[in-house]
Design a protein around this motif. Structure first.
Motif, PDB file in Angstrom:
ATOM      1  N   LEU A   1       0.940  -1.241  -0.036  1.00 14.30           N
ATOM      2  CA  LEU A   1       0.092   0.000  -0.096  1.00 14.30           C
ATOM      3  C   LEU A   1       0.994   1.290   0.080  1.00 14.30           C
ATOM      4  O   LEU A   1       1.881   1.327   0.669  1.00 14.30           O
ATOM      5  CB  LEU A   1      -0.854   0.227   1.286  1.00 14.30           C
ATOM      6  CG  LEU A   1      -1.827  -0.996   1.440  1.00 14.30           C
ATOM      7  CD1 LEU A   1      -2.819  -0.844   2.613  1.00 14.30           C
ATOM      8  CD2 LEU A   1      -2.651  -1.460   0.209  1.00 14.30           C
TER       9      LEU A   1
ATOM     10  N   GLN B   1      -0.398   6.163   3.530  1.00 10.07           N
ATOM     11  CA  GLN B   1      -1.629   6.548   4.029  1.00 10.07           C
ATOM     12  C   GLN B   1      -1.859   7.736   5.157  1.00 10.07           C
ATOM     13  O   GLN B   1      -1.128   7.779   6.095  1.00 10.07           O
ATOM     14  CB  GLN B   1      -2.735   5.543   4.555  1.00 10.07           C
ATOM     15  CG  GLN B   1      -2.892   4.443   3.674  1.00 10.07           C
ATOM     16  CD  GLN B   1      -3.510   4.801   2.230  1.00 10.07           C
ATOM     17  OE1 GLN B   1      -4.225   5.449   2.004  1.00 10.07           O
ATOM     18  NE2 GLN B   1      -2.699   4.603   1.223  1.00 10.07           N
TER      19      GLN B   1
ATOM     20  N   CYS C   1      -5.991   7.159   8.935  1.00  5.82           N
ATOM     21  CA  CYS C   1      -5.069   6.115   7.909  1.00  5.82           C
ATOM     22  C   CYS C   1      -5.513   5.009   8.045  1.00  5.82           C
ATOM     23  O   CYS C   1      -5.213   4.112   7.103  1.00  5.82           O
ATOM     24  CB  CYS C   1      -3.511   6.462   8.447  1.00  5.82           C
ATOM     25  SG  CYS C   1      -2.762   7.843   8.519  1.00  5.82           S
TER      26      CYS C   1
ATOM     27  N   VAL D   1      -6.347   2.033   5.227  1.00  4.64           N
ATOM     28  CA  VAL D   1      -5.529   0.740   5.185  1.00  4.64           C
ATOM     29  C   VAL D   1      -6.517  -0.327   4.978  1.00  4.64           C
ATOM     30  O   VAL D   1      -6.389  -1.200   3.975  1.00  4.64           O
ATOM     31  CB  VAL D   1      -4.687   0.624   6.108  1.00  4.64           C
ATOM     32  CG1 VAL D   1      -4.160  -1.022   6.354  1.00  4.64           C
ATOM     33  CG2 VAL D   1      -3.384   1.582   6.185  1.00  4.64           C
TER      34      VAL D   1
ATOM     35  N   LYS E   1      -6.519  -6.782   7.849  1.00  5.72           N
ATOM     36  CA  LYS E   1      -5.628  -6.238   8.708  1.00  5.72           C
ATOM     37  C   LYS E   1      -5.037  -7.378   9.596  1.00  5.72           C
ATOM     38  O   LYS E   1      -3.759  -7.226   9.862  1.00  5.72           O
ATOM     39  CB  LYS E   1      -5.959  -5.208   9.722  1.00  5.72           C
ATOM     40  CG  LYS E   1      -7.292  -5.779  10.733  1.00  5.72           C
ATOM     41  CD  LYS E   1      -7.641  -4.488  11.500  1.00  5.72           C
ATOM     42  CE  LYS E   1      -8.699  -4.709  12.367  1.00  5.72           C
ATOM     43  NZ  LYS E   1      -9.280  -3.753  13.281  1.00  5.72           N
TER      44      LYS E   1
ATOM     45  N   ILE F   1      -1.599  -8.486   7.812  1.00  7.24           N
ATOM     46  CA  ILE F   1      -0.321  -7.362   7.524  1.00  7.24           C
ATOM     47  C   ILE F   1       0.822  -8.023   8.067  1.00  7.24           C
ATOM     48  O   ILE F   1       0.860  -8.532   9.102  1.00  7.24           O
ATOM     49  CB  ILE F   1      -0.948  -6.287   8.082  1.00  7.24           C
ATOM     50  CG1 ILE F   1      -1.873  -5.481   7.609  1.00  7.24           C
ATOM     51  CG2 ILE F   1       0.415  -4.897   8.289  1.00  7.24           C
ATOM     52  CD1 ILE F   1      -2.660  -4.182   8.543  1.00  7.24           C
TER      53      ILE F   1
ATOM     54  N   THR G   1       4.614  -2.964   8.779  1.00  5.66           N
ATOM     55  CA  THR G   1       4.109  -1.482   8.679  1.00  5.66           C
ATOM     56  C   THR G   1       5.200  -0.728   9.186  1.00  5.66           C
ATOM     57  O   THR G   1       6.036  -0.964   9.918  1.00  5.66           O
ATOM     58  CB  THR G   1       3.000  -1.341   9.659  1.00  5.66           C
ATOM     59  OG1 THR G   1       1.800  -2.225   9.650  1.00  5.66           O
ATOM     60  CG2 THR G   1       2.499   0.001   9.857  1.00  5.66           C
TER      61      THR G   1
ATOM     62  N   VAL H   1       2.084  -0.005   4.429  1.00  8.94           N
ATOM     63  CA  VAL H   1       1.706  -1.383   4.788  1.00  8.94           C
ATOM     64  C   VAL H   1       2.068  -2.358   3.842  1.00  8.94           C
ATOM     65  O   VAL H   1       1.829  -1.838   2.617  1.00  8.94           O
ATOM     66  CB  VAL H   1       0.058  -1.454   5.166  1.00  8.94           C
ATOM     67  CG1 VAL H   1      -0.326  -2.749   5.185  1.00  8.94           C
ATOM     68  CG2 VAL H   1      -0.195  -0.715   6.545  1.00  8.94           C
TER      69      VAL H   1
END
Length: 124
Positions: free
Chosen positions: A25, A28, A43, A47, A58, A61, A64, A111
């Motif tokens: 990603l 953000q 943010c 995400v 999430k 993930i 990060t 991310v």
């Protein structure tokens, strides 16, 4: 099969890019007029939306990176982050201080996530 899928692509960048089983990603940011807690919430909402659009979430993930305009905001950002991260699914994470794109921005979150396995079975 296209091995790179780009989402929300504009001249400068894509909002998300998927290569194989990995989703990346773009950074953000929140609303410039908000404080660090609300910017962090925004943010993280973005995400979640992007991950959903890329068939992930999430809990998947992997990594990060969080940039704060001022490390004095670390505890306030972490309070929002800690409430958001699913228990047992904390990613590898780094957080540092950086001058952000606009002075009113206080936090930016990047991310990297894994795709859902069933997506790989469909050849997406």
């Amino acid at each position: 099969m296209n091995d790179i899928i780009r989402h929300g692509t504009k001249q400068r960048m894509s909002a998300a890019v998927r290569h194989g089983n990995t989703i990346y990603l773009a950074g953000q940011v929140g609303n410039a007029e908000d404080g660090v807690a609300d910017q962090t919430r925004t943010c993280l909402e973005k995400v979640e939306e992007l991950l959903a659009q890329m068939d992930s979430d999430k809990q998947r993930i992997l990594q990060t990176t969080i940039w704060l305009a001022d490390m004095a905001d670390f505890a306030e950002m972490n309070a929002v982050w800690d409430a958001w991260v699913p228990e047992g699914h904390a990613p590898a994470r780094a957080c540092g201080e950086s001058k952000l794109a606009r002075p009113e921005l206080k936090v930016e979150i990047l991310v990297v996530a894994a795709a859902r396995p069933r997506d790989l079975e469909r050849g997406r």
